[in-house]
Motif scaffolding. Structure first.
Motif, PDB file in Angstrom:
ATOM      1  N   GLY A 155       0.771  -1.119   0.034  1.00 10.02           N
ATOM      2  CA  GLY A 155       0.081   0.156  -0.001  1.00 10.02           C
ATOM      3  C   GLY A 155       0.950   1.258  -0.058  1.00 10.02           C
ATOM      4  N   LYS A 156       2.053   1.169  -0.458  1.00 12.33           N
ATOM      5  CA  LYS A 156       3.074   2.269  -0.769  1.00 12.33           C
ATOM      6  C   LYS A 156       3.455   2.414  -2.063  1.00 12.33           C
ATOM      7  CE  LYS A 156       4.795   2.050   4.130  1.00 12.33           C
ATOM      8  NZ  LYS A 156       6.043   2.244   5.099  1.00 12.33           N
ATOM      9  N   SER A 157       3.940   3.570  -2.368  1.00 12.04           N
ATOM     10  CA  SER A 157       4.385   3.501  -3.621  1.00 12.04           C
ATOM     11  C   SER A 157       5.789   4.248  -3.653  1.00 12.04           C
ATOM     12  CB  SER A 157       3.271   4.644  -4.372  1.00 12.04           C
ATOM     13  OG  SER A 157       3.877   4.965  -5.748  1.00 12.04           O
ATOM     14  N   LEU A 158       6.512   3.725  -4.550  1.00 12.20           N
ATOM     15  CA  LEU A 158       7.838   4.278  -4.713  1.00 12.20           C
ATOM     16  C   LEU A 158       7.805   5.573  -5.643  1.00 12.20           C
ATOM     17  CD1 LEU A 158      10.244   1.005  -5.569  1.00 12.20           C
ATOM     18  CD2 LEU A 158       9.900   2.384  -3.321  1.00 12.20           C
ATOM     19  N   GLN A 159       6.845   5.936  -6.399  1.00  8.17           N
ATOM     20  CA  GLN A 159       6.543   6.961  -7.156  1.00  8.17           C
ATOM     21  C   GLN A 159       5.682   7.843  -6.516  1.00  8.17           C
ATOM     22  OE1 GLN A 159       8.491   7.250  -9.801  1.00  8.17           O
ATOM     23  NE2 GLN A 159       9.373   5.356  -9.432  1.00  8.17           N
ATOM     24  N   PRO A 160       5.789   9.309  -6.770  1.00  7.86           N
ATOM     25  CA  PRO A 160       4.829  10.161  -6.074  1.00  7.86           C
ATOM     26  C   PRO A 160       3.312   9.865  -6.543  1.00  7.86           C
ATOM     27  CG  PRO A 160       6.699  11.295  -7.156  1.00  7.86           C
ATOM     28  CD  PRO A 160       6.736  10.022  -7.529  1.00  7.86           C
ATOM     29  N   VAL A 161       2.492   9.810  -5.537  1.00  9.68           N
ATOM     30  CA  VAL A 161       1.106   9.889  -5.762  1.00  9.68           C
ATOM     31  C   VAL A 161       0.205  10.763  -4.956  1.00  9.68           C
ATOM     32  CG1 VAL A 161       0.860   7.585  -6.628  1.00  9.68           C
ATOM     33  CG2 VAL A 161       0.896   7.862  -4.187  1.00  9.68           C
ATOM     34  N   PRO A 162       0.439  12.194  -5.430  1.00  9.86           N
ATOM     35  CA  PRO A 162      -0.094  13.066  -4.723  1.00  9.86           C
ATOM     36  C   PRO A 162      -1.628  13.038  -4.337  1.00  9.86           C
ATOM     37  CG  PRO A 162       1.285  13.816  -6.473  1.00  9.86           C
ATOM     38  CD  PRO A 162       0.972  12.435  -6.686  1.00  9.86           C
ATOM     39  N   LEU A 163      -2.064  13.418  -3.355  1.00 11.41           N
ATOM     40  CA  LEU A 163      -3.439  13.633  -2.925  1.00 11.41           C
ATOM     41  C   LEU A 163      -4.417  14.301  -3.991  1.00 11.41           C
ATOM     42  CD1 LEU A 163      -3.670  13.930   0.864  1.00 11.41           C
ATOM     43  CD2 LEU A 163      -3.697  11.858  -0.379  1.00 11.41           C
ATOM     44  N   THR A 164      -5.332  13.866  -4.383  1.00 12.56           N
ATOM     45  CA  THR A 164      -6.428  14.415  -5.278  1.00 12.56           C
ATOM     46  C   THR A 164      -6.981  15.434  -4.837  1.00 12.56           C
ATOM     47  OG1 THR A 164      -8.193  12.991  -5.037  1.00 12.56           O
ATOM     48  CG2 THR A 164      -6.534  12.082  -6.765  1.00 12.56           C
ATOM     49  N   ALA A 165      -7.673  16.319  -5.486  1.00 15.67           N
ATOM     50  CA  ALA A 165      -8.503  17.442  -4.783  1.00 15.67           C
ATOM     51  C   ALA A 165      -9.691  16.735  -4.067  1.00 15.67           C
ATOM     52  CB  ALA A 165      -9.006  18.369  -5.992  1.00 15.67           C
ATOM     53  N   GLU A 166     -10.323  15.709  -4.545  1.00 15.88           N
ATOM     54  CA  GLU A 166     -11.394  15.301  -3.765  1.00 15.88           C
ATOM     55  C   GLU A 166     -10.717  14.606  -2.607  1.00 15.88           C
ATOM     56  OE1 GLU A 166     -14.844  11.708  -4.663  1.00 15.88           O
ATOM     57  OE2 GLU A 166     -13.043  11.897  -6.058  1.00 15.88           O
TER      58      GLU A 166
END
Length: 535
Positions: A78-89
């Protein structure tokens, strides 16, 4: 008679003079010891002068041995080595959860919420009169007509239809009122209107308006809100070293403002997510992969033989039980299955100890002398029942957080809080810890013995709380008992201590990890709950 009176007077004068000589001797002895320690104590020189730590110990968490590629093979799914910014939602949902949480907080913590999240919160009655403002009281506490304070924002309070809270207790208005969908919000300019849906009639009539303050943190700062929230995607190479640690650390903050890899939301299926809540003693480590939560994750997934467990480092320097309670919505937003609490020093030294200074104000000058406070520290503190009562009051916030998790089916695990064992300290090590206490924690009236005693009572309170909630309590303090080979000061650990703590916690979590996600048991089988280390 005259000769007898003269002899008595002479005796009194001699006694006073000898008392003065004794006091001066103690003063000069204390001053000499203090000055001597600054020059000759190797631990003080290493910590504050940049030298090498006098003690060494082999550890798997040695930065020179860190194989990043190998360790990243075992990070949680459940973790990512690549950035996964929070969406606006997702940002919107997190803020809405925070506002709901605000309404349920005790009154003093509402002020803390407003300060930490940097929002002004206006409470108004059903006629739009502003009754209170957080974090500061209004000049007119009896209520001010809405039109006289922030008229554009407070006008939205009047437009919430009566009874709307029964169907949808949360309303979000677009500030420009351009006809966009009601859930559209620009956080820098938007307002959140919340009408409580439960409680007394007067509470149901209360509406809260949240207005962000738009206070930008200093450039190149770790903090989004100091000692509460860190700035997402902040990076720092070679920051000031932690106590007892060499230079060369690396800090990387993720998408949700924590020192870890990016957290995937929503949580993927069949993932057991462990959230490690604490302060600097959870955050600490020379690399994100060298913190205790990261090593627990590595140990658990390697033991299972597959990547199944997320262990998220939710440690933030400076946090205490009250601030953790304020931040509860952020923790739930991460969808944990198990929560591990490791905290103690900030509660003891920044919350419990200051309440006892009334006992210390009288003999302040006397207790500033090391030789004196080593002997008198227990005499000037309150009695044990009073100390335990104050600690229980502080731990009520931690208990409320734990009960909130348990009510949502999240397994709660406490850990006793470790510190250097006084019986294992050399004179040089104890002198260093006294200096740390004086310089960074309790001031010159506090001794290390007093801190260790208060911490032992705090740990007793943790064990009693865990029993009352039916939650496990991992005996970290009883298992990680060492001098300054494992510790860098009164609470922070060096790499060998972090490794030992992680191994103790990972071993205790194994039976719980086997039952989650989706079927988390409240049983604490396999984990001692009485503070003993077990067999």
């Amino acid at each position: 008679m005259k000769h007898a009176a003269a002899r008595v007077l002479f005796g009194v004068v001699v006694a006073v003079l000898w008392t003065g000589v004794l006091v001066l001797g103690v003063v000069f002895w204390g001053r000499w010891e203090f000055e001597s320690s600054l020059v000759n104590n190797r631990f003080i020189q290493a910590r504050y002068g940049g030298g090498d730590w006098p003690l060494t110990a082999d550890t798997e968490l040695d930065p020179a041995k860190l194989d990043i590629a190998e360790r990243e093979k075992w990070i949680g799914p459940g973790k990512s080595l690549q950035p996964v910014p929070l969406t606006a939602e997702q940002q919107r949902d997190r803020w809405l959860a925070r506002t709901r949480h605000f309404v349920g907080l005790p009154e003093p913590l509402r002020y803390t919420f407003a300060r930490m999240y940097r929002v002004d919160v206006y409470a108004a009655d059903d006629r739009g009169r502003v009754m209170k403002r957080y974090p500061e009281e209004l000049a007119a506490p009896d209520g001010v007509p809405a039109g006289e304070i922030l008229p554009g924002a407070l006008a939205t309070l009047l437009e919430v239809a009566p009874g709307a809270a029964d169907e949808n207790p949360l309303w979000v208005m677009d500030p420009a009122r351009t006809g966009s969908p009601p859930w559209a919000i620009r956080f820098q300019q938007g307002q959140v209107v919340h009408e409580a849906a439960s409680g007394s009639a007067s509470e149901r009539a209360t509406r809260f308006l949240f207005v962000p303050r738009n206070v930008d943190p200093p450039e190149h700062s770790l903090w989004d809100s100091e000692y509460f929230a860190m700035r997402p995607y902040y990076l720092e190479d070679d920051p000031p070293p932690g106590p007892g640690q060499p230079r060369g650390a690396f800090i990387s903050i993720n998408n949700v403002g924590l020192r870890d890899y990016d957290v995937v939301l929503p949580k993927p299926p069949d993932v057991c997510r462990v959230l490690c809540i604490g302060a600097s003693t959870t955050y600490e480590g020379m690399h994100n992969l060298l913190t205790y939560p990261a090593f627990v994750e590595y140990l658990l997934n390697r033991k299972i033989g597959t990547r199944r467990v997320d262990v998220i480092n939710a440690g933030v320097s400076g946090m205490n039980s009250a601030k953790h309670r304020v931040k509860m919505a952020d923790y739930l937003f991460l969808q944990p299955d198990i929560v591990v609490f490791y905290l103690g020093a900030n509660d003891v030294m920044h919350v419990v100890y200051p309440t006892m200074k009334i006992w210390l104000d009288g003999p302040r000058q006397l207790l500033s002398l090391r030789p004196v406070k080593r002997v008198l520290w227990r005499i000037v503190l309150p009695d044990e029942p009073e100390i335990d009562s104050r600690i229980r009051n502080i731990q009520q916030d931690l208990k409320a957080v734990a009960e909130g998790f348990l009510a949502r089916g999240v397994q709660v695990v406490f850990c006793t809080f470790a510190a250097p064992d006084p019986d294992l300290l050399t004179a040089e090590e104890r002198s260093y810890l006294e200096y740390c206490i004086e310089r960074e924690w309790g001031g010159d009236q506090c001794s290390y013995a007093a801190y260790y005693y208060l911490l032992s009572r705090y740990n007793l309170g943790l064990r009693q709380m865990s029993d009352s909630l039916g939650a496990p309590c991992i005996p970290v303090a009883e298992s990680v008992n060492s001098g300054l080979k494992w510790f860098g000061d009164i609470c922070h650990m060096r790499n060998p201590g972090i490794e030992k703590k992680a191994r103790v916690i990972a071993e205790a979590l194994e039976p719980l990890v086997g039952t989650c996600p989706g079927n988390v048991t409240r049983s604490s089988a396999g984990i001692p709950r009485n503070g003993s280390t077990g067999n």
